[in-house]
Scaffold this motif. Structure first.
Motif, PDB file in Angstrom:
ATOM      1  N   GLY A   1       0.820  -1.215   0.000  1.00  0.00           N
ATOM      2  CA  GLY A   1       0.000   0.000   0.000  1.00  0.00           C
ATOM      3  C   GLY A   1       0.840   1.245   0.000  1.00  0.00           C
ATOM      4  N   ALA A   2       0.283   2.263  -0.592  1.00  0.00           N
ATOM      5  CA  ALA A   2       0.970   3.548  -0.660  1.00  0.00           C
ATOM      6  C   ALA A   2       0.290   4.510   0.308  1.00  0.00           C
ATOM      7  CB  ALA A   2       0.900   4.090  -2.086  1.00  0.00           C
ATOM      8  N   PRO A   3       1.030   5.441   0.855  1.00  0.00           N
ATOM      9  CA  PRO A   3       0.433   6.349   1.830  1.00  0.00           C
ATOM     10  C   PRO A   3      -0.681   7.225   1.259  1.00  0.00           C
ATOM     11  CG  PRO A   3       2.668   7.003   1.271  1.00  0.00           C
ATOM     12  CD  PRO A   3       2.439   5.680   0.666  1.00  0.00           C
ATOM     13  N   GLN A   4      -0.688   7.435  -0.067  1.00  0.00           N
ATOM     14  CA  GLN A   4      -1.712   8.308  -0.630  1.00  0.00           C
ATOM     15  C   GLN A   4      -3.009   7.565  -0.938  1.00  0.00           C
ATOM     16  OE1 GLN A   4       1.220   7.752  -1.856  1.00  0.00           O
ATOM     17  NE2 GLN A   4       1.225   7.307  -4.029  1.00  0.00           N
ATOM     18  N   ASP A   5      -3.135   6.349  -0.388  1.00  0.00           N
ATOM     19  CA  ASP A   5      -4.340   5.578  -0.640  1.00  0.00           C
ATOM     20  C   ASP A   5      -5.590   6.304  -0.162  1.00  0.00           C
ATOM     21  OD1 ASP A   5      -3.211   3.582  -1.938  1.00  0.00           O
ATOM     22  OD2 ASP A   5      -3.151   2.169  -0.265  1.00  0.00           O
ATOM     23  N   ASN A   6      -5.479   6.945   0.991  1.00  0.00           N
ATOM     24  CA  ASN A   6      -6.666   7.529   1.596  1.00  0.00           C
ATOM     25  C   ASN A   6      -6.771   9.014   1.266  1.00  0.00           C
ATOM     26  OD1 ASN A   6      -8.974   7.448   2.983  1.00  0.00           O
ATOM     27  ND2 ASN A   6      -8.051   7.555   5.014  1.00  0.00           N
ATOM     28  N   HIS A   7      -7.944   9.535   1.439  1.00  0.00           N
ATOM     29  CA  HIS A   7      -8.102  10.953   1.194  1.00  0.00           C
ATOM     30  C   HIS A   7      -8.915  11.572   2.323  1.00  0.00           C
ATOM     31  CE1 HIS A   7      -8.757  14.270  -2.009  1.00  0.00           C
ATOM     32  NE2 HIS A   7      -7.995  14.635  -1.018  1.00  0.00           N
ATOM     33  N   PHE A   8     -10.244  11.534   2.205  1.00  0.00           N
ATOM     34  CA  PHE A   8     -11.078  12.098   3.263  1.00  0.00           C
ATOM     35  C   PHE A   8     -11.615  10.985   4.163  1.00  0.00           C
ATOM     36  CE2 PHE A   8     -11.399  15.368  -0.010  1.00  0.00           C
ATOM     37  CZ  PHE A   8     -11.087  16.468   0.738  1.00  0.00           C
ATOM     38  N   SER A   9     -11.618  11.269   5.460  1.00  0.00           N
ATOM     39  CA  SER A   9     -12.217  10.297   6.368  1.00  0.00           C
ATOM     40  C   SER A   9     -12.973  11.045   7.451  1.00  0.00           C
ATOM     41  CB  SER A   9     -11.151   9.398   6.983  1.00  0.00           C
ATOM     42  OG  SER A   9     -10.259  10.176   7.734  1.00  0.00           O
ATOM     43  N   ILE A  10     -14.056  10.427   7.880  1.00  0.00           N
ATOM     44  CA  ILE A  10     -14.837  11.014   8.974  1.00  0.00           C
ATOM     45  C   ILE A  10     -14.378  10.322  10.243  1.00  0.00           C
ATOM     46  CG2 ILE A  10     -17.149  11.374   9.895  1.00  0.00           C
ATOM     47  CD1 ILE A  10     -18.095  11.337   6.956  1.00  0.00           C
ATOM     48  N   THR A  11     -13.770  11.092  11.117  1.00  0.00           N
ATOM     49  CA  THR A  11     -13.091  10.489  12.258  1.00  0.00           C
ATOM     50  C   THR A  11     -13.906  10.547  13.535  1.00  0.00           C
ATOM     51  OG1 THR A  11     -11.980  12.590  12.638  1.00  0.00           O
ATOM     52  CG2 THR A  11     -10.798  10.949  11.347  1.00  0.00           C
ATOM     53  N   ASP A  12     -14.940  11.372  13.608  1.00  0.00           N
ATOM     54  CA  ASP A  12     -15.714  11.434  14.845  1.00  0.00           C
ATOM     55  C   ASP A  12     -17.122  11.948  14.520  1.00  0.00           C
ATOM     56  OD1 ASP A  12     -16.257  11.134  17.460  1.00  0.00           O
ATOM     57  OD2 ASP A  12     -15.203  12.929  18.153  1.00  0.00           O
ATOM     58  N   ILE A  13     -18.026  11.569  15.372  1.00  0.00           N
ATOM     59  CA  ILE A  13     -19.404  12.023  15.161  1.00  0.00           C
ATOM     60  C   ILE A  13     -20.103  12.088  16.528  1.00  0.00           C
ATOM     61  CG2 ILE A  13     -20.521   9.772  14.835  1.00  0.00           C
ATOM     62  CD1 ILE A  13     -21.874  11.105  12.324  1.00  0.00           C
ATOM     63  N   GLY A  14     -20.995  13.052  16.673  1.00  0.00           N
ATOM     64  CA  GLY A  14     -21.717  13.182  17.938  1.00  0.00           C
ATOM     65  C   GLY A  14     -23.100  13.760  17.702  1.00  0.00           C
ATOM     66  N   VAL A  15     -24.037  13.398  18.591  1.00  0.00           N
ATOM     67  CA  VAL A  15     -25.410  13.876  18.421  1.00  0.00           C
ATOM     68  C   VAL A  15     -25.885  14.544  19.715  1.00  0.00           C
ATOM     69  CG1 VAL A  15     -27.703  13.274  17.566  1.00  0.00           C
ATOM     70  CG2 VAL A  15     -25.760  11.836  16.979  1.00  0.00           C
ATOM     71  N   PRO A  16     -25.423  15.728  20.009  1.00  0.00           N
ATOM     72  CA  PRO A  16     -25.954  16.405  21.200  1.00  0.00           C
ATOM     73  C   PRO A  16     -27.320  17.013  20.921  1.00  0.00           C
ATOM     74  CG  PRO A  16     -24.279  17.752  20.159  1.00  0.00           C
ATOM     75  CD  PRO A  16     -24.374  16.504  19.353  1.00  0.00           C
ATOM     76  N   LYS A  17     -28.158  16.959  21.929  1.00  0.00           N
ATOM     77  CA  LYS A  17     -29.488  17.555  21.781  1.00  0.00           C
ATOM     78  C   LYS A  17     -29.407  18.990  22.290  1.00  0.00           C
ATOM     79  CE  LYS A  17     -34.249  16.814  23.129  1.00  0.00           C
ATOM     80  NZ  LYS A  17     -35.142  16.056  23.993  1.00  0.00           N
ATOM     81  N   LYS A  18     -29.859  19.903  21.472  1.00  0.00           N
ATOM     82  CA  LYS A  18     -29.731  21.298  21.845  1.00  0.00           C
ATOM     83  C   LYS A  18     -31.005  21.815  22.518  1.00  0.00           C
ATOM     84  CE  LYS A  18     -26.566  23.303  21.235  1.00  0.00           C
ATOM     85  NZ  LYS A  18     -25.402  23.342  22.140  1.00  0.00           N
ATOM     86  N   LEU A  19     -32.102  21.661  21.852  1.00  0.00           N
ATOM     87  CA  LEU A  19     -33.380  22.137  22.376  1.00  0.00           C
ATOM     88  C   LEU A  19     -34.402  21.005  22.248  1.00  0.00           C
ATOM     89  CD1 LEU A  19     -33.340  25.588  20.581  1.00  0.00           C
ATOM     90  CD2 LEU A  19     -32.945  25.182  23.011  1.00  0.00           C
ATOM     91  N   THR A  20     -35.598  21.288  22.624  1.00  0.00           N
ATOM     92  CA  THR A  20     -36.644  20.270  22.495  1.00  0.00           C
ATOM     93  C   THR A  20     -36.793  19.894  21.020  1.00  0.00           C
ATOM     94  OG1 THR A  20     -37.749  21.380  24.281  1.00  0.00           O
ATOM     95  CG2 THR A  20     -39.038  19.756  23.082  1.00  0.00           C
ATOM     96  N   ASN A  21     -36.634  18.612  20.784  1.00  0.00           N
ATOM     97  CA  ASN A  21     -36.775  18.063  19.432  1.00  0.00           C
ATOM     98  C   ASN A  21     -35.751  18.614  18.432  1.00  0.00           C
ATOM     99  OD1 ASN A  21     -38.921  16.625  20.400  1.00  0.00           O
ATOM    100  ND2 ASN A  21     -40.414  18.237  19.834  1.00  0.00           N
ATOM    101  N   ARG A  22     -34.737  19.302  18.883  1.00  0.00           N
ATOM    102  CA  ARG A  22     -33.743  19.834  17.942  1.00  0.00           C
ATOM    103  C   ARG A  22     -32.375  19.233  18.304  1.00  0.00           C
ATOM    104  NH1 ARG A  22     -33.738  23.305  14.033  1.00  0.00           N
ATOM    105  NH2 ARG A  22     -31.913  24.576  13.525  1.00  0.00           N
ATOM    106  N   PHE A  23     -31.773  18.674  17.279  1.00  0.00           N
ATOM    107  CA  PHE A  23     -30.497  17.989  17.493  1.00  0.00           C
ATOM    108  C   PHE A  23     -29.411  18.623  16.625  1.00  0.00           C
ATOM    109  CE2 PHE A  23     -33.794  15.066  18.584  1.00  0.00           C
ATOM    110  CZ  PHE A  23     -33.310  14.367  19.688  1.00  0.00           C
ATOM    111  N   LEU A  24     -28.205  18.522  17.134  1.00  0.00           N
ATOM    112  CA  LEU A  24     -27.052  19.012  16.363  1.00  0.00           C
ATOM    113  C   LEU A  24     -26.171  17.799  16.059  1.00  0.00           C
ATOM    114  CD1 LEU A  24     -26.172  21.869  15.528  1.00  0.00           C
ATOM    115  CD2 LEU A  24     -24.569  21.824  17.444  1.00  0.00           C
ATOM    116  N   ILE A  25     -26.055  17.476  14.797  1.00  0.00           N
ATOM    117  CA  ILE A  25     -25.227  16.319  14.428  1.00  0.00           C
ATOM    118  C   ILE A  25     -23.875  16.853  13.971  1.00  0.00           C
ATOM    119  CG2 ILE A  25     -25.030  14.332  12.904  1.00  0.00           C
ATOM    120  CD1 ILE A  25     -28.127  14.313  12.915  1.00  0.00           C
TER     121      ILE A  25
END
Lengths: 721, 311
Positions: A235-259
Motif C-alpha cells: 500500500g501507498a500512503p496516498q491511498d486515503n483521502h477524506f475520512s470522517i473520524t468522529d461524530i456526535g449527536v448532542p441535543k440542543k433544544l426540544t426536538n432539535r439535534f445538532l449532528i
C-alpha cells in the motif's frame, strides 16, 4: 566479513592510553641537568646506554598504552559478522506468514497486494520448507498451522494457497505485538526441527505498517534472535483521502439535534485545499449535504441541525465522497430517548419560606427546557406519608424539616430500605427534634446546631476539601471544573463527625467546610442511598443556587442516587453490544434490524444473548419490542478512527523495533557466536583481546622488573641514586 | 714578552661592559709591558735600501751612503707594508658555556676587541665575521675610528646561539673575505676537524696568514664535575646522563686526541695555533698576534727584497 562494535561508547576509554604517557612525562628521573658545550667527547658507550634506557622506557610506556587500548577495545565488544550460510539446509525452514487483515487493509489494492506477496513467498519456498498462515487485526488468528509431518507438506501448501486467496480484510484495529508474539510462540512450539541443527525460522509480516498498530505503552519486546524477520510493506500512503473520524449527536433544544462530525483530509502530500462533499442521512434518507474545503493533513468540523419531532430514537450517518478507502468515508450515529426519572420534591409548607425558597431552585434546576430526564412532583410531607408506600418515586428530595413528623420520617426510612434514593437538604430546623432525634441520630449523625456567620463579612466559608475520586465529584476533577472556591456558605448545619464506632453506618463524607465540618455525606441505607447536604440551597445562606456548578452537581448527585447510567448508543466494531433494553422482562421479544440484511439475518439466528454479541461491521442495529413496535433502541457501529490514519512506520524502523537486539542477546549466550534475526553470524572477539591483554600484562611485568633490576644494578655500580 | 704586573684576570674584565674601555685597558697595559717600542711596526721604521730610480722621492735618498759609495740609494720603510686583518668569531651556542663568570664567548669577544684596538692603533685595516651556522655579522676590513666604533658595537650586540656549521661558514668566508691579509679564527673548535681542514688549507693558501685561537673552559678541559648529571648538548639538545668519575678519563683522552689533531694539522699547514682557557689573561693571545704580525711583515720585506719590487 565485516567488523563492528557492540558497545561503541566504550571505545572512548581509549583516551586512557594517555595516562602512561602522562606518567612517563611526569615521573622522569629528577636528575640535575646542565647545558654543556658539546657531547662529542662523552664516551659513546655512555651515551648509547642512556639512549637505550630511554628507548626501553618508551617501549614500556607504549606497552602499557597498548594494554589500555586493548582493554578499551575489549570492553567495546568488537565482533565480526558475516552472512550465515552454514545453517541447516537439509531440514528446510519454517515460515510463518503474518497477514494484516485490519480495517486499513480495505484501502486501495492493499489486500490484493498482500495476497500477491504471500503467494510470492510461497512460490519462493523450498519444497521441504514448512509454512503457516496467521491473520491478525487486533488479535491474531491461526488459519493454517505448521505441518507436523513431512507428508503433510503438499497439503499444507494447497491449504495455504486456498486460504490466502480467500482472505478479506475486516473492520478491526491493528495490533502488531500480539501477532508477532503469537507467531513466535508457534515457532517455539514447533518441535519438529532438529535441536542440534536447528531449522531456519522466518516470520514474513505483510502489512501496511500503520503507526497506530503500535502502542507507545507496550513494553520493549523483540523477536528471538533465532528468528529471521522479514517485514513486507504493501500500500501507498496516498491511498486515503477524506475520512470522517468522529461524530456526535448532542441535543440542543426540544426536538432539535445538532449532528456534529469531524472530517480529516489524510492526504500526505501538501497541496491546495480539496473540496469534499458531505452528506447527512437520517433513518436511511438523505437530508442535507454541504461542501467542505480542507488542506492536506487538516481536520474540519461540520454540523447539521435537525428537528426530530415525536421520535423516541433515530439513526443515520454522515458520508464523505468515496475514495480508495470507503470504510472511513461513512460514519454512523444513533440517538435513543431515555425514560425520565420520577423525582418527588418534599419541601416546607408555603408561606413559611422566603420569596425564592430552595424548592424553587431545585425545581428549576430539574426542569430545564427540553429535558426529559427528570419529572418533578412537588409533595407535601403529609402527601409523602400516604404516597410513598404505594408508588415510590425514583428519587425523593427532602427540603425544609420544620414540619416533618415521626410517621413521615418512618415512611422515608421504609422507602430507603426498599431501595429508594433520597436527598436531604438540611436547614436550621434539622437541628431540632423530632428530626434530629428521629432521623439524624439513627444515621449516626448528631446535629450540633445551625452555624451562622455574617453574610457580609469575609468569614463566609467554602468547601475546604472535596473527594474528587467519589463518583459525584469525579466529573469535576479536571482543572477547569475543580474550583469550588466561588461557592460560599454563611449558614449551614454543623454535623458531628461520625465516630469510628459508627463506621458500620456506611457514612462517607465527600465534602467538608473549612473547619472540617461535614458538608456532603452519602450513606448506603440497606438497599437505598441517602445523600445529605448539610446546607440548603437558600440564597440567604449560600450562593450555590446562583452558581454554574449547582445544576451539574445536583444532576450528578441525583444520577448517583438513582444509580442511573448513560445508555451507550455508539460502538466500535468488535465491541460487545449492550443495548440496555428499557423495562424489559424475560418474556419480551425483540426484533432486530440492521443496515446490512446479512447481518440482520445472522443476528436473528444467533442464539447468543444480546449482551454477548459483538459488533462485526460498521452500520446501525435496531431492536424493536415485538409487542410495542414503537418501543425501540438503535445503536451505531463504526470502525476505530485510528484505522483511518494511514501514517506508516518506515520498514527499517519497524524491523529495528522488533528485531532481536544484538546488545540484548549476546550477554546471555554461552558462546561468542550467535545467529541473529537477519541470518547474520556474529562472532564477538573481545575475549581474545582480553587474553592478549593478559599476555601483555605478563610481558609488561617481566620487562618492567628486568628494567628495574638493571637500573638498580647500574645505580649500585655507579654509586649514585 | 708581557709583564705579570699588567695581567688582568679575564673573569674580572668580563664585568666591564664597555668593550672599548676594556680593550684600551688591556692593550695599553699590554703595550706598556712590552720591552720593544710601542710603535713597533710604525711607518717610520727603516726596512731596507734599494738603488735609486728616476721618480723616487729625493727625501728618501741616503745622502751619507752616497757620500761613502758615490751611488744613489733610496730608503724603504715598513710603513708601506700595513696589513688587512679579518677576525672570524664563532658565536654558536657551544661558546656560551661557562663554568665561571666569563663564558667562552665573553672571552672570545674580549680578545677580538683587544685585537681590533691593537690593529687600529697600528693603522691596520680590520674586519669582523661573526658566525654560527649562518653568518651573524660581517664587517669588511677598514681602518678608521668610526669603523672601530662600529666593530665594537657589533661585538657588543652579539650573543651565542644556534649550531656551528664550520664547513659552510669557511666556504662562505673564503668567497667573502678579500684575498691576502691576516685571518684570525676564534672558536672552541668543537667540531670534527677533518671536516674543515681542507677549507682551512684553502684559506691559508689564499690568505697566507691564518691565526687560530681555540678557546676552552676549564671544566671542559677535565670534566671537573663531582656529581652525576644529565648533560644537554647546547647545540643539539641531546642528553646524556653521566657519572663524571667514570668517564672522565675517557673524556679527557677523547678531547686530547681531538685537539692534538687540530694542533698537528695547523702545524703541518704552518698555521699559528693557540689554545686558551677562559681563565688565562688576554696578553698571551695579543702577544701571539704581534709575533705573527711581525713575522708577516718580515716575510713581506724579504719577499720584496728578493723580487726587488715595491709595494
Amino acid at each position: 566479513m565485516s567488523a563492528s562494535l557492540l558497545a561503541p561508547f566504550m571505545i572512548s576509554g581509549i583516551v586512557l592510553a594517555a595516562v602512561p604517557w602522562l606518567i612517563h612525562r611526569i615521573r622522569r628521573p629528577e636528575r640535575e641537568t646542565m647545558f654543556f658545550s658539546s657531547l662529542m667527547f662523552i664516551p659513546a658507550a655512555a651515551r648509547k646506554r642512556i639512549e637505550r634506557q630511554s628507548l626501553q622506557h618508551i617501549l614500556l610506556m607504549m606497552l602499557r598504552m597498548l594494554g589500555l587500548i586493548l582493554l578499551a577495545i575489549a570492553f567495546s565488544r568488537p565482533y565480526f559478522f558475516w552472512e550465515a550460510t552454514s545453517l541447516n539446509q537439509t531440514e528446510g525452514a519454517s515460515h510463518i506468514i503474518l497477514m494484516d487483515v485490519s480495517a486499513s487493509m480495505n484501502a486501495g489494492h492493499r489486500m490484493a497486494d498482500a495476497r500477491r506477496e504471500a503467494l510470492a513467498i510461497l512460490d519462493s519456498m523450498q519444497p521441504i520448507d514448512r509454512c503457516a498462515l496467521i491473520v491478525f487485526d487486533r488479535k491474531p488468528d491461526i488459519l493454517v498451522p505448521l505441518p507436523q509431518n513431512a507428508g503433510d507438506l503438499a497439503l499444507n501448501r494447497s491449504r495455504m494457497r486456498q486460504k490466502i486467496a480467500s482472505l478479506a480484510p475486516g473492520h478491526l484495529t491493528t495490533s502488531y505485538l500480539s501477532a508477532l508474539q503469537s507467531a513466535q510462540e508457534m515457532l517455539a512450539a514447533d518441535d519438529s526441527g532438529n535441536q542440534e541443527q536447528p531449522r531456519r525460522k522466518i516470520i514474513h509480516l505483510i502489512s501496511d505498517f500503520q503507526k497506530t498498530g503500535l502502542s507507545s505503552f507496550e513494553r520493549r519486546w523483540a523477536l528471538s534472535s533465532q528468528i529471521d524477520f522479514n517485514p513486507i510493506a504493501v500500500g501507498a500512503p496516498q491511498d486515503n483521502h477524506f475520512s470522517i473520524t468522529d461524530i456526535g449527536v448532542p441535543k440542543k433544544l426540544t426536538n432539535r439535534f445538532l449532528i456534529m462530525a469531524q472530517i480529516k483530509n489524510t492526504h500526505p502530500s501538501s497541496q491546495d485545499e480539496s473540496l469534499c462533499r458531505i452528506r447527512l442521512f437520517l433513518n436511511g434518507e438523505e437530508k442535507e449535504s454541504r461542501e467542505v474545503f480542507m488542506a492536506a493533513g487538516h481536520s474540519s468540523k461540520t454540523s447539521f441541525a435537525i428537528d426530530m419531532p415525536e421520535e423516541k430514537s433515530f439513526y443515520g450517518w454522515i458520508e464523505a465522497a468515496p475514495d480508495s478507502f470507503p470504510t472511513d468515508d461513512k460514519r454512523y450515529f444513533a440517538w435513543n430517548s431515555s425514560s425520565p426519572k420520577q423525582v418527588w420534591l418534599a419541601a416546607a409548607q408555603p408561606g413559611e419560606t422566603p420569596p425564592w425558597p430552595p424548592s424553587f431552585f431545585l425545581k428549576s434546576a430539574l426542569q430545564i427546557d427540553g429535558n426529559r430526564q427528570w419529572i418533578v412532583h412537588e409533595k407535601s410531607f403529609d402527601e409523602l406519608e400516604q404516597a410513598l408506600p404505594g408508588a415510590p418515586p425514583d428519587i425523593l428530595i427532602l427540603c425544609g424539616m420544620n414540619t416533618i413528623n415521626q410517621t413521615q420520617i418512618k415512611a422515608v426510612f421504609n422507602y430507603l430500605r426498599q431501595g429508594g434514593g433520597a436527598m436531604l437538604l438540611l436547614d436550621e430546623h434539622a437541628a431540632r427534634p423530632p428530626f434530629s432525634l428521629e432521623f439524624l441520630q439513627p444515621l449516626g449523625l448528631h446535629a450540633e446546631g445551625w452555624r451562622s456567620t455574617d453574610a457580609n463579612t469575609p468569614t463566609r466559608e467554602t468547601f475546604s476539601w472535596i473527594d474528587f475520586e467519589h463518583p459525584i465529584f469525579y466529573s469535576f476533577r479536571g482543572s477547569e471544573f475543580n474550583d469550588f472556591t466561588s461557592i460560599f456558605f454563611s449558614h449551614y448545619l454543623v454535623l458531628e463527625e461520625p465516630s469510628p464506632q459508627t463506621a458500620e453506618m456506611n457514612l462517607k463524607t465527600i465534602a467538608r467546610f473549612e473547619n472540617s465540618n461535614p458538608a456532603i455525606i452519602i450513606q448506603k441505607h440497606d438497599k437505598g442511598r441517602l445523600l445529605i447536604w448539610a446546607f440548603t440551597p437558600d440564597v440567604r445562606y449560600t450562593n450555590l443556587p446562583k452558581n454554574s456548578r449547582f445544576v451539574p452537581l445536583l444532576w450528578v448527585s441525583l444520577n448517583q442516587l438513582a444509580d442511573h447510567e448513560e445508555r451507550q448508543d455508539s460502538y466500535l466494531v468488535g465491541d460487545i453490544l449492550d443495548p440496555s433494553m428499557p423495562s424489559s422482562n424475560e418474556n419480551d421479544r425483540w426484533l432486530i434490524t440492521s443496515s446490512n440484511p446479512q447481518t440482520t439475518a445472522a443476528l436473528r439466528s444467533d442464539s447468543t444473548p444480546a449482551k454477548f454479541r459483538r459488533a462485526s461491521e460498521p452500520g446501525w442495529i435496531q431492536w424493536r419490542r415485538e409487542s410495542h413496535p414503537d418501543d425501540s433502541i438503535v445503536c451505531a457501529v463504526n470502525i476505530d478512527a485510528k484505522e483511518a490514519d494511514f501514517s506508516a512506520i518506515p520498514i527499517e524502523q519497524f524491523r529495528q523495533k522488533f528485531a532481536a537486539s544484538s546488545q540484548d542477546e549476546i550477554p546471555g549466550r554461552s558462546d561468542d557466536s550467535i545467529v541473529d534475526n537477519q541470518q547474520i553470524i556474529h562472532h564477538e572477539w573481545g575475549r581474545i583481546l582480553l587474553f592478549f591483554l593478559l599476555v601483555l600484562l605478563f610481558a609488561e611485568t617481566l620487562y618492567s622488573a628486568r628494567l628495574s633490576k638493571k637500573s638498580l644494578t647500574a645505580a649500585a655500580k655507579q654509586g649514585v641514586d | 714578552m708581557s709583564s705579570d704586573l699588567f695581567h688582568i684576570d679575564p673573569q674580572q674584565l668580563a664585568a666591564i661592559t664597555d668593550l672599548q674601555l676594556l680593550a684600551r685597558i688591556v692593550v695599553e697595559g699590554f703595550m706598556s709591558g712590552l720591552h720593544a717600542s710601542p710603535h713597533f711596526g710604525a711607518s717610520v721604521e727603516f726596512a731596507q735600501y734599494r738603488p735609486y730610480v728616476q721618480g723616487d722621492d729625493p727625501r728618501f735618498v741616503d745622502w751619507s751612503l752616497y757620500a761613502r759609495t758615490d751611488r744613489l740609494h733610496s730608503k724603504q720603510f715598513q710603513a708601506e707594508t700595513n696589513l688587512r686583518c679579518m677576525i672570524l668569531l664563532d658565536c654558536s651556542a657551544s661558546m656560551s658555556f661557562s663554568s665561571m663568570k666569563a663564558s667562552k664567548f665573553d672571552y672570545a669577544r674580549m680578545l677580538s676587541a683587544c685585537l681590533a684596538m691593537m690593529l687600529f692603533r697600528q693603522k691596520d685595516a680590520f674586519g669582523l665575521l661573526a658566525f654560527h651556522e649562518e653568518i651573524e655579522a660581517y664587517i669588511p676590513p677598514r681602518m678608521n675610528q668610526q669603523h672601530f666604533n662600529h666593530m665594537l658595537l657589533s661585538l657588543n650586540d652579539l650573543a651565542p646561539s644556534r649550531k656551528t656549521n664550520f664547513p659552510a661558514i669557511l666556504q662562505k668566508a673564503n668567497d667573502l673575505i678579500p684575498h691576502r691579509g691576516m685571518l684570525i679564527i676564534i672558536s672552541d673548535f668543537l667540531h670534527p676537524f677533518k671536516d674543515i681542514i681542507e677549507l682551512i688549507t684553502l684559506l691559508s693558501v689564499r690568505h697566507r696568514d691564518v691565526l687560530i685561537f681555540s678557546i676552552s673552559d676549564p671544566m671542559e678541559e677535565d670534566l671537573s664535575l663531582n656529581r652525576s648529571v644529565t648533560l644537554i648538548d647546547s647545540e643539539t639538545n641531546k642528553e646524556a646522563y653521566v657519572v663524571p668519575d667514570f668517564i672522565r678519563k675517557e673524556y679527557q683522552e677523547n678531547r686530547r686526541r681531538h685537539f692534538s689533531q687540530v694542533r698537528e694539522e695547523c702545524f703541518s699547514l704552518e698555521i699559528d695555533y693557540g689554545e686558551f682557557l677562559t681563565t688565562e689573561p688576554l696578553d698571551r693571545g695579543l702577544f701571539q698576534f704581534l709575533s705573527k704580525r711581525k713575522q708577516i711583515l718580515l716575510s713581506r720585506s724579504a719577499h720584496r727584497t728578493r723580487t726587488g719590487g715595491g709595494s
